[in-house]
Motif scaffolding. Sequence first.
Motif, PDB file in Angstrom:
ATOM      1  N   GLU A 129       0.827  -1.204   0.000  1.00 38.42           N
ATOM      2  CA  GLU A 129       0.000   0.000   0.000  1.00 38.42           C
ATOM      3  C   GLU A 129       0.864   1.257   0.000  1.00 38.42           C
ATOM      4  O   GLU A 129       1.819   1.376   0.769  1.00 38.42           O
ATOM      5  N   ARG A 130       0.512   2.195  -0.875  1.00 36.55           N
ATOM      6  CA  ARG A 130       1.230   3.478  -0.962  1.00 36.55           C
ATOM      7  C   ARG A 130       0.870   4.350   0.239  1.00 36.55           C
ATOM      8  O   ARG A 130      -0.301   4.493   0.580  1.00 36.55           O
ATOM      9  N   ARG A 131       1.873   4.933   0.888  1.00 36.23           N
ATOM     10  CA  ARG A 131       1.651   5.799   2.039  1.00 36.23           C
ATOM     11  C   ARG A 131       1.660   7.279   1.691  1.00 36.23           C
ATOM     12  O   ARG A 131       1.224   8.114   2.482  1.00 36.23           O
ATOM     13  N   LEU A 132       2.180   7.613   0.525  1.00 40.55           N
ATOM     14  CA  LEU A 132       2.293   9.011   0.108  1.00 40.55           C
ATOM     15  C   LEU A 132       1.876   9.096  -1.351  1.00 40.55           C
ATOM     16  O   LEU A 132       2.320   8.289  -2.173  1.00 40.55           O
ATOM     17  N   SER A 133       1.033  10.058  -1.680  1.00 37.53           N
ATOM     18  CA  SER A 133       0.572  10.192  -3.063  1.00 37.53           C
ATOM     19  C   SER A 133       1.736  10.557  -3.985  1.00 37.53           C
ATOM     20  O   SER A 133       2.782  11.041  -3.531  1.00 37.53           O
ATOM     21  N   VAL A 134       1.536  10.337  -5.271  1.00 44.50           N
ATOM     22  CA  VAL A 134       2.576  10.657  -6.254  1.00 44.50           C
ATOM     23  C   VAL A 134       2.925  12.143  -6.183  1.00 44.50           C
ATOM     24  O   VAL A 134       4.111  12.525  -6.216  1.00 44.50           O
ATOM     25  N   ALA A 135       1.900  12.996  -6.076  1.00 46.48           N
ATOM     26  CA  ALA A 135       2.132  14.446  -6.030  1.00 46.48           C
ATOM     27  C   ALA A 135       2.922  14.839  -4.786  1.00 46.48           C
ATOM     28  O   ALA A 135       3.882  15.632  -4.862  1.00 46.48           O
ATOM     29  N   ALA A 136       2.533  14.286  -3.633  1.00 48.32           N
ATOM     30  CA  ALA A 136       3.235  14.613  -2.386  1.00 48.32           C
ATOM     31  C   ALA A 136       4.663  14.085  -2.396  1.00 48.32           C
ATOM     32  O   ALA A 136       5.594  14.759  -1.943  1.00 48.32           O
ATOM     33  N   PHE A 137       4.841  12.885  -2.931  1.00 42.50           N
ATOM     34  CA  PHE A 137       6.173  12.284  -3.039  1.00 42.50           C
ATOM     35  C   PHE A 137       7.068  13.143  -3.934  1.00 42.50           C
ATOM     36  O   PHE A 137       8.222  13.426  -3.611  1.00 42.50           O
ATOM     37  N   SER A 138       6.505  13.584  -5.066  1.00 44.96           N
ATOM     38  CA  SER A 138       7.269  14.386  -6.029  1.00 44.96           C
ATOM     39  C   SER A 138       7.625  15.762  -5.477  1.00 44.96           C
ATOM     40  O   SER A 138       8.687  16.307  -5.786  1.00 44.96           O
ATOM     41  N   ALA A 139       6.734  16.309  -4.662  1.00 46.72           N
ATOM     42  CA  ALA A 139       6.939  17.675  -4.166  1.00 46.72           C
ATOM     43  C   ALA A 139       7.826  17.743  -2.934  1.00 46.72           C
ATOM     44  O   ALA A 139       8.366  18.809  -2.621  1.00 46.72           O
TER      45      ALA A 139
END
Length: 260
Positions: A129-139
């Motif tokens: 399960e992903r704990r951080l969204s792609v946008a949040a991870f990227s930012a």
Amino acid sequence: MDIALHLLVFLFLAAFVAGFVDSIAGGGGMITVPAMLLAGIPPLETLGTNKLQSLFGSGSASLAYGRAGHVNLKEQMPMALISAAGAAVGAVATTFVPGDILRLALPFLLIAVAFYFALKPNVGELDRERRLSVAAFSASIVPLIGFYDGIFGPGTGSFFMLAFISLAGFGILKATAHTKLLNFGSNFGGFLVFVLFGVVHWQLGVAMGIGQFLGAQVGSRFAMKNGARIIKPLLVITCVGLAIRLLMDPTNPLRLWLGW
């Protein structure tokens, strides 16, 4: 400066080994930077040239993992550009950020990463399960690690892998594949700054880059064939080895403070 043929062969072989190791677990700079210093390359030129030859290795591994379908390079490109921007800022920041703080803390961070992978039993091939969204991870995570690569560097690949596994929920092979393009981005961002300062040995960088490219091709195929059973132990060994090397450096702030 001219490089004698025997030193050029030595550095080419060092780059090949570094490309092999880096394509699987990161830490290739642990091999190439000491090799260049041993060959008599000035320290600042060593760092600039190391960024150039590292581009070949991380780019080679990215292509190999992309062709095999473990990463979509086009979709990941924006994240790689963010990593490059973070590294460029970090490289500029080296002029006023005290590096001793990083050199003091890094060995212990690397040992912590090694313990994480050694003791966590469910780090394997399957995504979780992903704990951080792609946008949040990227930012947040991507520019932060990119900044670290620009300002200091050792262990960048290991930190990207830890982030992908623990926050993005990737399996270890998928994390390795996605790490390479971000590492390429951070190498490129730092490289541009070193070019502006004129501290890149182009002929040596390209020669070592060819070694890196070939080593990364062999290493990435080896990783894809063996998966977690080779990536996980090599990652642990690389992190511990890099930590020991940093602690054994005579200029390490901890050693100076303890009087070793």
